[in-house]
Every structure is written in structure tokens, then in C-alpha cells.
Design a protein around this motif. Structure first.
Motif, mmCIF file in Angstrom:
data_model
loop_
_atom_site.group_PDB
_atom_site.id
_atom_site.type_symbol
_atom_site.label_atom_id
_atom_site.label_comp_id
_atom_site.label_asym_id
_atom_site.label_seq_id
_atom_site.Cartn_x
_atom_site.Cartn_y
_atom_site.Cartn_z
ATOM 1 N N LEU A 127 0.857 -1.037 -0.152
ATOM 2 C CA LEU A 127 0.039 0.076 0.027
ATOM 3 C C LEU A 127 0.885 1.191 0.179
ATOM 4 C CD1 LEU A 127 -2.652 1.535 0.079
ATOM 5 C CD2 LEU A 127 -2.595 1.241 2.712
ATOM 6 N N PRO A 128 1.207 1.907 -1.398
ATOM 7 C CA PRO A 128 1.904 2.850 -1.094
ATOM 8 C C PRO A 128 1.221 4.255 -0.423
ATOM 9 C CG PRO A 128 1.546 1.995 -3.290
ATOM 10 C CD PRO A 128 0.804 1.581 -2.480
ATOM 11 N N PHE A 129 2.303 4.976 0.125
ATOM 12 C CA PHE A 129 1.528 6.288 1.100
ATOM 13 C C PHE A 129 2.698 7.336 1.012
ATOM 14 C CE2 PHE A 129 3.101 3.105 4.173
ATOM 15 C CZ PHE A 129 4.334 3.996 4.840
ATOM 16 N N LYS A 130 2.120 8.748 1.310
ATOM 17 C CA LYS A 130 2.986 9.820 1.373
ATOM 18 C C LYS A 130 3.432 10.120 2.721
ATOM 19 C CE LYS A 130 3.190 10.398 -3.092
ATOM 20 N NZ LYS A 130 4.510 10.150 -3.530
ATOM 21 N N LYS A 131 4.318 10.906 3.183
ATOM 22 C CA LYS A 131 4.638 11.317 4.573
ATOM 23 C C LYS A 131 3.348 12.002 4.941
ATOM 24 C CE LYS A 131 7.760 14.120 7.042
ATOM 25 N NZ LYS A 131 8.964 15.004 6.974
ATOM 26 N N VAL A 134 -2.692 9.483 6.803
ATOM 27 C CA VAL A 134 -3.184 8.514 7.941
ATOM 28 C C VAL A 134 -3.588 7.559 7.279
ATOM 29 C CG1 VAL A 134 -4.886 8.892 9.816
ATOM 30 C CG2 VAL A 134 -3.467 10.775 9.322
ATOM 31 N N LEU A 135 -3.248 6.301 8.260
ATOM 32 C CA LEU A 135 -3.994 5.002 7.548
ATOM 33 C C LEU A 135 -4.413 4.172 8.969
ATOM 34 C CD1 LEU A 135 -0.282 4.031 6.056
ATOM 35 C CD2 LEU A 135 -2.632 4.987 4.823
ATOM 36 N N TRP A 146 2.484 -4.729 8.532
ATOM 37 C CA TRP A 146 1.088 -4.606 8.925
ATOM 38 C C TRP A 146 0.119 -4.547 7.297
ATOM 39 C CZ3 TRP A 146 1.309 -0.983 13.765
ATOM 40 C CH2 TRP A 146 2.088 -1.875 14.724
ATOM 41 N N THR A 147 -1.038 -4.919 7.726
ATOM 42 C CA THR A 147 -2.220 -4.859 6.719
ATOM 43 C C THR A 147 -2.875 -3.353 7.353
ATOM 44 O OG1 THR A 147 -2.367 -6.958 6.064
ATOM 45 C CG2 THR A 147 -4.173 -5.431 5.340
ATOM 46 N N ALA A 148 -3.167 -2.438 6.320
ATOM 47 C CA ALA A 148 -3.662 -1.218 6.484
ATOM 48 C C ALA A 148 -4.709 -0.582 5.342
ATOM 49 C CB ALA A 148 -2.544 -0.008 6.746
ATOM 50 N N ARG A 149 -5.494 0.329 5.573
ATOM 51 C CA ARG A 149 -6.204 0.951 4.710
ATOM 52 C C ARG A 149 -6.337 2.511 4.544
ATOM 53 N NH1 ARG A 149 -11.233 -0.305 6.770
ATOM 54 N NH2 ARG A 149 -11.438 1.746 7.782
ATOM 55 N N ASN A 150 -6.147 2.900 3.354
ATOM 56 C CA ASN A 150 -5.945 4.369 3.305
ATOM 57 C C ASN A 150 -7.527 5.148 3.153
ATOM 58 O OD1 ASN A 150 -6.847 4.109 0.539
ATOM 59 N ND2 ASN A 150 -4.875 4.488 -0.360
ATOM 60 N N SER A 151 -7.420 6.243 2.943
ATOM 61 C CA SER A 151 -8.466 6.914 3.091
ATOM 62 C C SER A 151 -9.636 6.985 1.778
ATOM 63 C CB SER A 151 -8.429 8.801 3.185
ATOM 64 O OG SER A 151 -7.664 9.090 1.974
ATOM 65 N N ASN A 179 -3.538 10.241 -1.255
ATOM 66 C CA ASN A 179 -3.002 9.486 -2.334
ATOM 67 C C ASN A 179 -3.745 9.463 -3.369
ATOM 68 O OD1 ASN A 179 -1.202 7.467 -2.981
ATOM 69 N ND2 ASN A 179 -1.621 6.144 -1.178
ATOM 70 N N LYS A 180 -3.251 9.153 -4.662
ATOM 71 C CA LYS A 180 -3.823 8.820 -5.917
ATOM 72 C C LYS A 180 -4.835 7.693 -5.785
ATOM 73 C CE LYS A 180 -0.125 10.640 -8.754
ATOM 74 N NZ LYS A 180 0.940 10.428 -9.785
ATOM 75 N N PRO A 181 -6.028 7.700 -6.670
ATOM 76 C CA PRO A 181 -7.076 6.741 -6.709
ATOM 77 C C PRO A 181 -6.309 5.438 -7.027
ATOM 78 C CG PRO A 181 -8.001 8.854 -7.218
ATOM 79 C CD PRO A 181 -6.467 9.156 -7.218
#
Length: 285
Positions: A127-131, A134-135, A146-151, A179-181
Motif C-alpha cells: 500500500l503506497p503512501f506519502k509522508k 493517515v492510515l 502490517w495490513t492497513a487501509r487508506n482514506s 493518495n492517488k485513486p
């Protein structure tokens, strides 16, 4: 209460390596009997424990993973054998354990984290993310992943050293970068809980400062000697916790290369060769 949970929805009932006490506390906070979760066994690696709220107590049933020579892997609880965990849960959805059948998985506590660094991802299940993004944590499958979900609702694997707990209304929380869709072909994380890889290639120009001195074994010529204040350019983040890097010498020249324990350093969010020091970011122990 209707027994409507899906035994094949592993993410709903598998809580990973949480402790017996944490599982007990979580289930005792539930009002209904028959609420359950499955966790890793802390005493027998590879086995599981089915934790169920029954009456005014929580019962912990060991699930042994048995490798049969002819029939492959089986899951045993008591004197019953099942082909897999969903089959086991399906059976006890209709049959009593002690005083109740399984009714529904326990409600997860919503845990959020904030990104300390950008993470581009290397595998399709990442799951790519930016600084400062919030996940929401879905499950803690491995020590370092870990497994996470973005907005946007995308789910994937994230590296633990790249995140820290998110505290509501904290002044330390910057505005998250959206993040980008995800594309229609983007993959979600695999539910295979075996280690996904041995290492993570860090972003370019990832630096760490030594916070604890270390003198390695004299016979290990691949380990770095660390002195408090040393700057290391991190080149590889290994799942084992032994990172690899290169000491930065005066003038920005590269020094000795080798491995070192990540617990002895803290990542810094600036390039020490071109920028002035900012507050450092602590790597979780």
C-alpha cells in the motif's frame, strides 16, 4: 442474535499475534456471548487459539496445526479435525463449544497511524503512501509488516518502521497528503501470513543517526561499529531487524559499509549533507 458472520472473511476474525490478556480484555468488553476471535498461539509457533466469550468468562481453545502424511495439513481442536480454519468456524457456528456457538467476530478497536516517510511500494500487495498520510490498521500480520487501509479504501501491506501512532488533535500531525485513486487492477494484500520478502529497499537518500553505541563481535567483519551521533545512509531494511548501510564521513564521503540493529538508530527526515537539522523521528523499538 442471528449467526451471520462469514467464516471465509479471515480479516474479520483473525487478530494475529495479540496476547492472551489483550484478547481476554477485548472480549470481556463485549456484551454478547458467542463473540470470538482467532489469534496466534504464543506458546506453540504455527498454532492458533480460538478465544470465545462464554457467560461471564473468556475461554481459550488451542487449535493445533497437524501435518498428516497422506491428508496434508489439518486443524485440530479437541478431538475434531478440520481441513482449514473456515471449516472449523463453520462447524462451531452451528454447534456449541461449551455454553455457546460462535455468533460473530469481536469488534476491532480502530487504530490509526501516520506515515513518517514516503513509501512507494515494491510489490503489488503493498500500500503506497506519502509522508503524513493517515492510515487505518486492519491487522498486524508480521512484526515488520502490517495490513492497513487508506482514506480511499485501498488495502495493502505497509512497513512498520515507516509509521508511528496517530494521535487526534496532536500538534505533531501534519495535514495528510492524499493518495492517488487506486486503479481498477490494483491488488489488495495477500492473506498468506508467511514472510512476504526478506528486505525492503528504502527510498533514495534515507539517513539514520546513531542513538546508541555498539561494538560488534570482533569476528564479525560485516557489522558496523556505531558511535552516538554517527550518520548512516540506509541502503537496506531487512525484516530481521538487521539493517544495512554506509557510514557518512566528513565532506559527505562514503565510509565503511555493513549491517547494524535498527534499534540503535533513529531515522532522520532530512538530508544531513545538504540540510539543517530538524527534529528527528524515532524508530519504534
Amino acid at each position: 442474535m442471528a449467526k451471520t458472520f462469514d467464516p471465509f472473511d479471515r480479516r474479520s476474525w483473525y487478530f494475529g499475534p495479540i496476547s492472551r490478556q489483550d484478547a481476554t480484555d477485548l472480549l470481556m468488553a463485549e456484551r454478547d456471548g458467542g463473540v470470538f476471535l482467532v489469534r496466534d498461539s504464543s506458546s506453540i509457533p504455527g498454532d492458533y487459539v480460538l478465544c470465545v466469550k462464554e457467560d461471564c468468562k473468556v475461554c481459550h481453545y488451542i487449535i493445533n496445526k497437524v501435518n498428516e502424511e497422506n491428508d496434508g495439513t489439518k486443524y485440530r481442536i479437541g478431538d475434531r479435525y478440520f481441513a482449514d480454519l473456515p471449516s472449523l468456524l463453520s462447524f462451531y457456528k452451528l454447534h456449541y463449544l461449551d455454553t455457546t456457538p460462535l455468533v460473530r467476530p469481536a469488534t476491532r478497536k480502530l487504530e490509526k497511524v501516520i506515515a513518517k516517510h514516503d513509501f512507494d511500494g515494491a510489490d503489488p500487495e503493498d500500500l503506497p503512501f506519502k509522508k503524513n498520510e493517515v492510515l487505518t490498521i486492519m491487522s498486524k500480520d508480521e512484526e515488520q509488516w502490517w495490513t492497513a487501509r487508506n482514506s480511499l479504501g485501498r488495502i495493502g501491506a505497509i512497513p512498520v518502521p515507516y509509521i508511528r501512532p496517530f494521535e487526534e488533535n496532536s500538534k505533531d500531525n501534519a495535514t495528510p497528503t492524499p493518495n492517488k485513486p487506486p486503479s481498477e487492477t490494483s491488488s489488495q494484500t495477500s492473506e498468506n501470513l508467511t514472510p512476504r520478502r526478506t528486505c525492503l529497499e528504502p527510498n533514495k537518500d534515507t539517513y539514520a543517526r546513531v542513538k546508541q553505541a555498539r561494538v560488534p563481535n570482533a569476528y564479525d567483519d560485516t557489522a558496523l561499529k556505531l558511535q552516538v551521533g554517527d550518520i548512516i545512509r540506509v541502503t537496506k531494511i531487512n525484516i530481521s531487524g538487521q539493517w544495512e548501510g554506509e557510514l557518512v564521513m566528513e565532506g559527505g564521503k562514503g565510509g565503511r559499509k555493513g549491517h547494524f540493529p535498527f534499534t540503535h538508530v533513529e531515522l532522520i527526515d532530512y538530508d544531513p549533507l545538504t540540510s539543517s537539522p530538524n527534529p528527528t523521528i524515532q524508530v519504534p523499538d
